[in-house]
Design a protein around this motif. Structure first.
Motif, short mmCIF file in Angstrom:
data_model
loop_
_atom_site.label_atom_id
_atom_site.label_comp_id
_atom_site.label_asym_id
_atom_site.label_seq_id
_atom_site.Cartn_x
_atom_site.Cartn_y
_atom_site.Cartn_z
N GLU A 201 33.19 41.54 67.69
CA GLU A 201 32.76 41.88 69.04
C GLU A 201 31.43 41.21 69.38
N ASP B 167 43.08 44.35 70.14
CA ASP B 167 42.38 45.46 70.79
C ASP B 167 40.92 45.11 71.08
N VAL B 168 40.28 44.39 70.18
CA VAL B 168 38.88 44.00 70.39
C VAL B 168 38.79 43.08 71.60
N ASP C 61 43.68 41.76 65.91
CA ASP C 61 42.40 41.78 66.62
C ASP C 61 42.55 41.93 68.13
N ARG D 186 37.37 41.73 58.26
CA ARG D 186 37.90 42.04 59.60
C ARG D 186 37.02 43.08 60.32
N ASP D 187 35.71 42.95 60.15
CA ASP D 187 34.73 43.87 60.72
C ASP D 187 34.70 43.70 62.25
N GLU D 188 35.18 44.70 62.97
CA GLU D 188 35.27 44.62 64.43
C GLU D 188 33.90 44.47 65.10
N THR D 189 32.85 45.02 64.50
CA THR D 189 31.53 44.90 65.12
C THR D 189 31.05 43.45 65.08
#
Length: 132
Positions: free
Chosen positions: A82, A109-110, A107, A76-79
């Motif tokens: 994104e 918020d992303v 997710d 679940r790496d947001e980078t």
């Protein structure tokens, strides 16, 4: 993450790239046990780090716009999420397509940071839209 690859939905190169993941029980569990689908109407955006696939988002292209539903991001790496979303948004903008996402609740918020607006919220998912 080194690069983002793009594949048409029935491209023979897609299968060795994501096949092991879409059949992996841990990946399916993260996707709430929903299978991943593809047809000629899909374009897959795949994030790669070295030789390892660290995420993917299949996008279904319809006349009404593009729909993202069911995706995988390692850890679940947001980078990674994104970066994939930014690439998809750039391609959709070039083609003047509306984007609809059925994102995981965790997710949201992303997606919001990138300008998606909430349309509907369910127990595990959020339907979001980004215009032009």
């Amino acid at each position: 993450m080194d690069k983002i690859l793009e594949f048409e939905g029935l491209d023979a190169a897609l299968y060795p790239c994501v096949g092991p993941l879409v059949m992996d029980p841990a990946v399916l569990k993260q996707n709430y046990n929903f299978p991943f689908r593809t047809t000629q109407a899909y374009r897959w955006f795949v994030a790669v780090n070295g030789e390892e696939v660290v995420g993917f988002i299949p996008v279904e292209r319809r006349k009404s716009g593009w729909i993202m539903n069911n995706y995988y991001i390692k850890g679940r790496d947001e980078t990674v999420l994104e970066a994939l979303l930014q690439r998809i948004m750039a391609v959709a903008a070039e083609e003047k397509c509306t984007l609809t996402a059925i994102s995981f609740l965790e997710d949201r918020d992303v997606f919001c940071r990138l300008g998606f607006e909430e349309v509907n919220v369910w127990k595990r998912y959020v339907k979001m839209v980004k215009n032009g």
